[in-house]
Design an enzyme around this catalytic site. Structure first.
Site, mmCIF file in Angstrom:
data_model
loop_
_atom_site.group_PDB
_atom_site.id
_atom_site.type_symbol
_atom_site.label_atom_id
_atom_site.label_comp_id
_atom_site.label_asym_id
_atom_site.label_seq_id
_atom_site.Cartn_x
_atom_site.Cartn_y
_atom_site.Cartn_z
ATOM 1 N N ASP A 113 -0.273 -12.357 2.460
ATOM 2 C CA ASP A 113 -0.899 -11.340 3.305
ATOM 3 C C ASP A 113 -1.052 -11.955 4.692
ATOM 4 O O ASP A 113 -2.147 -12.217 5.173
ATOM 5 C CB ASP A 113 -2.246 -10.939 2.716
ATOM 6 N N ASP A 139 2.423 2.125 3.335
ATOM 7 C CA ASP A 139 3.394 1.163 3.871
ATOM 8 C C ASP A 139 4.814 1.643 3.620
ATOM 9 O O ASP A 139 5.702 1.451 4.455
ATOM 10 C CB ASP A 139 3.254 -0.209 3.201
ATOM 11 N N HIS A 170 0.869 -1.176 0.000
ATOM 12 C CA HIS A 170 0.000 0.000 0.000
ATOM 13 C C HIS A 170 0.909 1.232 0.000
ATOM 14 O O HIS A 170 2.057 1.170 0.460
ATOM 15 C CB HIS A 170 -0.865 0.080 1.259
#
Length: 435
Positions: free
Chosen positions: A337, A102, A99
């Site tokens: 993830d 991040d 992201h």
């Protein structure tokens, strides 16, 4: 600086190894059904859980030991990039995902945020060019900032919508800069708490407008990644619009997005939606929309997104079977993830956890390959639906029958004989295929 000086590049050593830092099942160059394991699995490491998660929870402070924290947010961001690529190289993983927040601090304004992104992505590109590692996908975090309390694309505030659009534009610019193969939308705040003050159609229309803007802008700048929507039923929103694969496909088809959008499916999100992971993969595959997956597992005894590293060979085997049935997952991949448990707080746990996940998917791939070679599921299904291969069943499938003709047929024939599915036997034999 080297962050893991005592750990060499992880290699395949087989199940007899006593080396913690070795693959027991993942042999990247092993040929499975005409392709290497590496080509089948297309592993990616998630920047957020790997680099920014600190081990804190609602009941306790941060516990993770990390040596890349600097004296300023930008110094920390740069150190994280160096450490991250060291992890990728040691794991021999070819892809990564992130992201926007991040990789770079938001700063005090959108302009400063974008400037920080530019500086950090310059460094990321240097490391990509140096290592050959690629970007599987990136995305804009449009759920953490307080401005998105009422949604991003589904917000009731046009000024917030504009900022969300700006983040997506920047995300696509970064995707082009780094050669991203996919671009993800996850609507963590795209939902509602109560219908009492919500115009659901208006909000979903606006979400579709943003997606169409993204398609148009990608074409304008000469960059066409595979766009992906990631379903999740709840958390952080009470009711999210991308509830599951079927709901999201209904949205995609309603707004005519099927030529540009597929699904990025996460195992733990399937659990929260009350589905198995293979159910979600099967739904997407049947729509021709299986784009990529987020690899993890949830805890069925808990009601939230635990994002554990996948270690359940049974579940992963059935997931890999769906992927093989799909003809693979390229240009998508298998993104971990997943986050280490709070009690796994040492830096080396990041490598050990990914080794476990990669070994599990290697086992699942080999098990799924054997299932396909033996036509285990194919033969079961052919037998189960065999009544539609001949006689009245074949006529139904060919479109030669109607309600009247079938009524006449039913009245002339005896009550059908129903056969047992022998489900327990099937599950018992399935266990024989698990490596």
């Amino acid at each position: 600086m080297v962050y893991f000086p005592k750990i060499e590049k992880i290699k395949y050593e087989g199940t007899n190894t006593k080396n913690m830092y070795a693959f027991r099942h993942y042999n990247s160059e092993e040929i499975i059904m005409g392709k290497t394991m590496k080509e089948h699995l297309r592993f990616a490491v998630a920047y957020w859980h790997t680099m920014t998660q600190d081990g804190s929870d609602p009941f306790g402070k941060a516990v993770n030991k990390r040596s890349w924290l600097g004296e300023s947010p930008m110094e920390t961001a740069k150190k994280r990039v160096i450490a991250f690529f060291e992890i990728l190289e040691k794991l021999d993983v070819e892809y990564f995902c992130f992201h926007d927040i991040d990789i770079a601090p938001e700063g005090n304004s959108l302009k400063e945020f974008f400037s920080n992104i530019d500086e950090i992505t310059d460094l990321i590109k240097e490391k990509m060019d140096e290592t050959g590692i690629k970007l599987l996908w990136n995305t804009a975090n449009m759920f953490s900032n307080p401005r998105y309390v009422n949604g991003a694309a589904s917000t009731n505030n046009a000024n917030v919508y504009a900022i969300a659009a700006a983040q997506v534009k920047k995300g696509l610019d970064v995707s082009k800069k780094l050669g991203g193969e996919n671009y993800v939308f996850w609507g963590g705040r795209e939902g509602y708490e109560t219908l009492l003050n919500t115009d659901m159609k208006f909000e979903q229309d606006n979400i579709a407008r943003l997606f169409k803007m993204a398609i148009f802008y990608g074409e304008k700048i000469g960059h066409k990644p595979q766009f992906l929507i990631e379903p999740k039923p709840k958390e952080p929103s009470k009711h999210q619009y991308d509830f599951d694969a079927a709901t999201t496909m209904a949205f995609i088809l309603k707004y005519g997005l099927e030529k540009d959008f597929k699904l990025n499916l996460e195992a733990n999100h399937a659990t929260l939606a009350g589905h198995t992971f293979e159910h979600e993969l099967n739904v997407a595959r049947n729509y021709g929309a299986l784009g990529s997956i987020d690899a993890n597992q949830g805890d069925v005894l808990l009601g939230w997104d635990t994002d554990e590293f996948p270690t359940n060979v049974y579940d992963v085997t059935l997931a890999m079977y769906e992927i093989l049935e799909n003809g693979g997952i390229e240009p998508g991949g298998i993104n971990f993830d997943s986050k280490v448990r709070r009690s796994s707080f040492e830096m080396e746990d990041l490598l050990l956890a990914h080794i476990a996940g990669m070994d599990t998917f290697a086992r699942g791939l080999k098990s799924a390959m054997k299932l396909k070679e033996d036509r285990f599921f194919e033969d079961l299904k052919e037998q189960r639906y065999s009544s539609f291969k001949k006689g009245i069943g074949a006529k139904i499938i060919s479109g030669k029958e109607n309600l009247e003709s079938l009524t006449n047929y039913a009245l002339k024939n005896d009550e059908p004989i129903i056969e047992s599915s022998h489900i327990e036997y099937v599950k018992n034999i399935l266990n024989d295929y698990l490596y």
